[in-house]
Design a protein around this motif. Structure first.
Motif, PDB file in Angstrom:
ATOM      1  N   ASN A   1       0.861  -1.181   0.000  1.00  0.00           N
ATOM      2  CA  ASN A   1       0.000   0.000   0.000  1.00  0.00           C
ATOM      3  C   ASN A   1       0.898   1.233   0.000  1.00  0.00           C
ATOM      4  OD1 ASN A   1      -2.688   1.058   0.180  1.00  0.00           O
ATOM      5  ND2 ASN A   1      -2.137   1.791   2.200  1.00  0.00           N
ATOM      6  N   ARG A   2       1.168   1.797  -1.163  1.00  0.00           N
ATOM      7  CA  ARG A   2       2.110   2.909  -1.274  1.00  0.00           C
ATOM      8  C   ARG A   2       1.456   4.234  -0.885  1.00  0.00           C
ATOM      9  NH1 ARG A   2       2.731   0.304  -5.956  1.00  0.00           N
ATOM     10  NH2 ARG A   2       1.413   1.849  -6.921  1.00  0.00           N
ATOM     11  N   ILE A   3       0.943   4.322   0.321  1.00  0.00           N
ATOM     12  CA  ILE A   3       0.377   5.586   0.752  1.00  0.00           C
ATOM     13  C   ILE A   3       0.813   5.876   2.178  1.00  0.00           C
ATOM     14  CG2 ILE A   3      -1.679   5.432  -0.718  1.00  0.00           C
ATOM     15  CD1 ILE A   3      -3.265   4.646   1.776  1.00  0.00           C
ATOM     16  N   SER A   4       0.975   7.153   2.471  1.00  0.00           N
ATOM     17  CA  SER A   4       1.197   7.566   3.848  1.00  0.00           C
ATOM     18  C   SER A   4      -0.154   8.019   4.390  1.00  0.00           C
ATOM     19  CB  SER A   4       2.196   8.720   3.895  1.00  0.00           C
ATOM     20  OG  SER A   4       1.744   9.805   3.114  1.00  0.00           O
ATOM     21  N   TYR A   5      -0.319   7.982   5.679  1.00  0.00           N
ATOM     22  CA  TYR A   5      -1.600   8.410   6.231  1.00  0.00           C
ATOM     23  C   TYR A   5      -1.383   9.046   7.595  1.00  0.00           C
ATOM     24  CZ  TYR A   5      -1.529   4.325   9.335  1.00  0.00           C
ATOM     25  OH  TYR A   5      -1.188   3.408  10.289  1.00  0.00           O
ATOM     26  N   SER A   6      -2.318   9.886   7.975  1.00  0.00           N
ATOM     27  CA  SER A   6      -2.245  10.595   9.242  1.00  0.00           C
ATOM     28  C   SER A   6      -2.871   9.744  10.349  1.00  0.00           C
ATOM     29  CB  SER A   6      -2.965  11.939   9.131  1.00  0.00           C
ATOM     30  OG  SER A   6      -3.163  12.497  10.407  1.00  0.00           O
ATOM     31  N   VAL A   7      -2.080   9.445  11.355  1.00  0.00           N
ATOM     32  CA  VAL A   7      -2.596   8.687  12.495  1.00  0.00           C
ATOM     33  C   VAL A   7      -3.697   9.483  13.185  1.00  0.00           C
ATOM     34  CG1 VAL A   7      -2.007   7.705  14.745  1.00  0.00           C
ATOM     35  CG2 VAL A   7      -0.403   7.475  12.837  1.00  0.00           C
ATOM     36  N   THR A   8      -3.509  10.807  13.226  1.00  0.00           N
ATOM     37  CA  THR A   8      -4.516  11.676  13.853  1.00  0.00           C
ATOM     38  C   THR A   8      -5.855  11.565  13.138  1.00  0.00           C
ATOM     39  OG1 THR A   8      -2.810  13.254  14.541  1.00  0.00           O
ATOM     40  CG2 THR A   8      -5.087  14.053  14.478  1.00  0.00           C
ATOM     41  N   GLU A   9      -5.809  11.562  11.798  1.00  0.00           N
ATOM     42  CA  GLU A   9      -7.043  11.463  11.018  1.00  0.00           C
ATOM     43  C   GLU A   9      -7.746  10.135  11.260  1.00  0.00           C
ATOM     44  OE1 GLU A   9      -6.115  12.145   6.944  1.00  0.00           O
ATOM     45  OE2 GLU A   9      -5.647  14.262   7.224  1.00  0.00           O
ATOM     46  N   VAL A  10      -6.959   9.059  11.365  1.00  0.00           N
ATOM     47  CA  VAL A  10      -7.552   7.739  11.601  1.00  0.00           C
ATOM     48  C   VAL A  10      -8.207   7.700  12.980  1.00  0.00           C
ATOM     49  CG1 VAL A  10      -7.056   5.281  11.909  1.00  0.00           C
ATOM     50  CG2 VAL A  10      -5.997   6.526  10.038  1.00  0.00           C
ATOM     51  N   LYS A  11      -7.565   8.320  13.974  1.00  0.00           N
ATOM     52  CA  LYS A  11      -8.143   8.362  15.325  1.00  0.00           C
ATOM     53  C   LYS A  11      -9.435   9.175  15.330  1.00  0.00           C
ATOM     54  CE  LYS A  11      -3.879   7.676  17.968  1.00  0.00           C
ATOM     55  NZ  LYS A  11      -2.907   8.293  18.911  1.00  0.00           N
ATOM     56  N   GLU A  12      -9.443  10.261  14.548  1.00  0.00           N
ATOM     57  CA  GLU A  12     -10.662  11.077  14.450  1.00  0.00           C
ATOM     58  C   GLU A  12     -11.794  10.263  13.808  1.00  0.00           C
ATOM     59  OE1 GLU A  12      -9.618  14.557  12.299  1.00  0.00           O
ATOM     60  OE2 GLU A  12      -8.584  15.516  13.975  1.00  0.00           O
ATOM     61  N   LEU A  13     -11.440   9.489  12.765  1.00  0.00           N
ATOM     62  CA  LEU A  13     -12.430   8.645  12.106  1.00  0.00           C
ATOM     63  C   LEU A  13     -12.979   7.614  13.085  1.00  0.00           C
ATOM     64  CD1 LEU A  13     -13.982   7.567   9.678  1.00  0.00           C
ATOM     65  CD2 LEU A  13     -11.922   6.310   8.990  1.00  0.00           C
ATOM     66  N   ALA A  14     -12.089   7.028  13.884  1.00  0.00           N
ATOM     67  CA  ALA A  14     -12.521   6.031  14.875  1.00  0.00           C
ATOM     68  C   ALA A  14     -13.503   6.654  15.856  1.00  0.00           C
ATOM     69  CB  ALA A  14     -11.305   5.468  15.614  1.00  0.00           C
ATOM     70  N   GLY A  15     -13.227   7.900  16.282  1.00  0.00           N
ATOM     71  CA  GLY A  15     -14.120   8.594  17.200  1.00  0.00           C
ATOM     72  C   GLY A  15     -15.470   8.886  16.569  1.00  0.00           C
ATOM     73  N   ASN A  16     -15.448   9.293  15.306  1.00  0.00           N
ATOM     74  CA  ASN A  16     -16.697   9.577  14.589  1.00  0.00           C
ATOM     75  C   ASN A  16     -17.556   8.324  14.455  1.00  0.00           C
ATOM     76  OD1 ASN A  16     -15.949  12.241  14.263  1.00  0.00           O
ATOM     77  ND2 ASN A  16     -15.067  11.918  12.226  1.00  0.00           N
ATOM     78  N   LEU A  17     -16.904   7.192  14.197  1.00  0.00           N
ATOM     79  CA  LEU A  17     -17.645   5.935  14.072  1.00  0.00           C
ATOM     80  C   LEU A  17     -18.344   5.582  15.381  1.00  0.00           C
ATOM     81  CD1 LEU A  17     -15.023   3.841  12.061  1.00  0.00           C
ATOM     82  CD2 LEU A  17     -17.195   4.697  11.188  1.00  0.00           C
ATOM     83  N   LYS A  18     -17.650   5.820  16.485  1.00  0.00           N
ATOM     84  CA  LYS A  18     -18.238   5.538  17.801  1.00  0.00           C
ATOM     85  C   LYS A  18     -19.443   6.429  18.057  1.00  0.00           C
ATOM     86  CE  LYS A  18     -16.059   2.280  20.090  1.00  0.00           C
ATOM     87  NZ  LYS A  18     -16.815   1.105  20.614  1.00  0.00           N
ATOM     88  N   ASP A  19     -19.332   7.691  17.598  1.00  0.00           N
ATOM     89  CA  ASP A  19     -20.422   8.647  17.819  1.00  0.00           C
ATOM     90  C   ASP A  19     -21.676   8.262  17.039  1.00  0.00           C
ATOM     91  OD1 ASP A  19     -18.826  10.142  19.475  1.00  0.00           O
ATOM     92  OD2 ASP A  19     -18.213  11.568  17.917  1.00  0.00           O
ATOM     93  N   ILE A  20     -21.469   7.672  15.840  1.00  0.00           N
ATOM     94  CA  ILE A  20     -22.610   7.336  14.974  1.00  0.00           C
ATOM     95  C   ILE A  20     -23.280   6.038  15.377  1.00  0.00           C
ATOM     96  CG2 ILE A  20     -23.269   6.807  12.586  1.00  0.00           C
ATOM     97  CD1 ILE A  20     -21.026   8.639  11.659  1.00  0.00           C
ATOM     98  N   GLU A  21     -22.522   5.114  15.994  1.00  0.00           N
ATOM     99  CA  GLU A  21     -23.125   3.845  16.422  1.00  0.00           C
ATOM    100  C   GLU A  21     -24.362   4.116  17.289  1.00  0.00           C
ATOM    101  OE1 GLU A  21     -20.274   1.560  18.546  1.00  0.00           O
ATOM    102  OE2 GLU A  21     -19.145   0.964  16.793  1.00  0.00           O
ATOM    103  N   PRO A  22     -25.399   3.290  17.209  1.00  0.00           N
ATOM    104  CA  PRO A  22     -25.515   2.041  16.439  1.00  0.00           C
ATOM    105  C   PRO A  22     -26.108   2.247  15.049  1.00  0.00           C
ATOM    106  CG  PRO A  22     -27.388   2.228  17.887  1.00  0.00           C
ATOM    107  CD  PRO A  22     -26.557   3.472  18.109  1.00  0.00           C
ATOM    108  N   ASN A  23     -26.033   3.465  14.532  1.00  0.00           N
ATOM    109  CA  ASN A  23     -26.516   3.720  13.180  1.00  0.00           C
ATOM    110  C   ASN A  23     -25.434   3.349  12.170  1.00  0.00           C
ATOM    111  OD1 ASN A  23     -29.057   4.858  14.053  1.00  0.00           O
ATOM    112  ND2 ASN A  23     -27.890   6.646  14.718  1.00  0.00           N
ATOM    113  N   GLY A  24     -25.679   3.654  10.896  1.00  0.00           N
ATOM    114  CA  GLY A  24     -24.709   3.306   9.871  1.00  0.00           C
ATOM    115  C   GLY A  24     -24.882   1.865   9.422  1.00  0.00           C
ATOM    116  N   LEU A  25     -23.945   1.411   8.609  1.00  0.00           N
ATOM    117  CA  LEU A  25     -24.021   0.065   8.038  1.00  0.00           C
ATOM    118  C   LEU A  25     -23.996  -1.007   9.124  1.00  0.00           C
ATOM    119  CD1 LEU A  25     -21.672   0.293   4.925  1.00  0.00           C
ATOM    120  CD2 LEU A  25     -24.125  -0.137   4.908  1.00  0.00           C
ATOM    121  N   LEU A  26     -25.041  -1.800   9.173  1.00  0.00           N
ATOM    122  CA  LEU A  26     -25.115  -2.942  10.095  1.00  0.00           C
ATOM    123  C   LEU A  26     -24.792  -2.536  11.526  1.00  0.00           C
ATOM    124  CD1 LEU A  26     -23.399  -5.589   7.766  1.00  0.00           C
ATOM    125  CD2 LEU A  26     -25.837  -5.120   8.037  1.00  0.00           C
ATOM    126  N   GLY A  27     -25.142  -1.297  11.868  1.00  0.00           N
ATOM    127  CA  GLY A  27     -24.971  -0.810  13.236  1.00  0.00           C
ATOM    128  C   GLY A  27     -23.556  -0.483  13.632  1.00  0.00           C
TER     129      GLY A  27
END
Length: 329
Positions: A54-80
């Motif tokens: 996977n020839r890409i760099s990524y921001s750990v901060t952005e991934v952590k923010e995404l993880a937090g957003n997913l928690k906030d949306i649960e139990p909605n979204g795809l398959l809860g």
């Protein structure tokens, strides 16, 4: 018989069919989305035995923010799960191999999730899987210049069923043709049309702008590392790449990273760090670039043995001159 230019491969047709099926799955109540164990997801394994990295760099901060957003949306979204878009996998034997969704997977891992909503594609060739992976990366707003140029060229090669090296070689041939250094055969003309058509279909650049950025692939490794980390942009990298002293390069990279400098400011810094000592006006480079004192009349005075030696030396000089011209272009 004249060579025929490589025809576009069937990749684009296959991609369109896949996109259609994925879109249907997304609009049809996600009927084809299933939960796949994250531990069962692997990187793409090519038929050659090579693993597609996977020839890409990524921001750990952005991934952590995404993880937090997913928690906030649960139990909605795809398959809860809080996820709004499923990742895309291909089934390769008993393996699930990731085509898209790297950050989403990493975010799910942070949340200690064991499964992730996925669309699983069957009978996807290596070439198509690679093309889809590159295309996914190229859509990112913060893709770094190295990953971008590499992904574009690989997709050109895949679209035309040629090798990565052949794609670069022909792009350089276009550059030489445009500068009047060479001419196109009928094969080259048709190949140029094919390349231009593909480039316009897969990226934001015209062929000329893409060719200009090929220099990225051969930059100093210090600069490449900084590019991959998005610590400088293409224009800054191009300026720093003119400097051949690694110690000065390191200072310039530090300057760009910590001063948020413009290209104009960077050029001034380069002048400051590379200005020559007045005592060294007769530098090696100045002497090397000065006109040779060896004249044709001197050559004619040589005996046959020395002429043969001179011929060999002159050929070596000419080859080196060509390499130098390619380097400074």
């Amino acid at each position: 018989m004249a060579k025929k230019p490589p025809a576009k491969s069937s990749i684009m047709d296959e991609i369109r069919e896949i996109e259609s099926s994925v879109e249907k799955a997304m609009t049809d109540n996600f009927s084809n989305v299933i939960m796949v164990p994250i531990s069962d997801i692997y990187e793409i394994s090519l038929a050659s035995g090579e693993q597609m990295h996977n020839r890409i760099s990524y921001s750990v901060t952005e991934v952590k923010e995404l993880a937090g957003n997913l928690k906030d949306i649960e139990p909605n979204g795809l398959l809860g799960t809080g996820l709004l878009q499923p990742i895309v996998l291909r089934k390769n034997g008993s393996r699930f191999e990731r085509i898209s969704g790297f950050r989403r997977i990493e975010a799910f891992k942070i949340n200690n999730a064991l499964e992730i909503p996925s669309i699983v594609l069957n009978n996807i060739s290596d070439a198509t899987a690679r093309f889809m992976r590159n295309s996914e990366n190229l859509k990112r707003e913060n893709i770094n210049p190295y990953d971008e140029i590499y992904g574009i060229i690989e997709n050109v090669a895949l679209s035309l069923s040629i090798t990565f090296k052949e794609a670069i070689s022909f792009l350089n041939k276009i550059k030489n043709h445009n500068s009047g250094k060479t001419s196109f055969s009928d094969y080259d003309k048709q190949m140029y049309i094919s390349v231009t058509d593909v480039v316009r279909g897969i990226c934001k650049y015209e062929v000329g702008a893409l060719i200009e950025r090929l220099v990225i692939l051969n930059m100093n490794t210090l600069i490449l590392d900084a590019l991959k980390e998005n610590e400088l942009n293409y224009s800054q990298a191009k300026e720093i790449n003119k400097v051949k002293d690694d110690e000065i390069v390191k200072k310039l990279l530090y300057f760009v990273k910590n001063k948020n400098s413009t290209v104009s400011e960077l050029r001034e810094k380069i002048k400051e760090l590379t200005k020559s000592d007045p005592k060294n006006n007769d530098s090696f480079v100045k002497k090397a670039l000065s006109k040779s004192s060896f004249q044709e009349k001197d050559y004619k005075k040589l005996d046959s043995g020395n002429k043969a030696r001179a011929d060999k030396i002159l050929k070596e000089i000419n080859d080196l001159k060509i390499q130098l011209e390619e380097l400074i272009q």
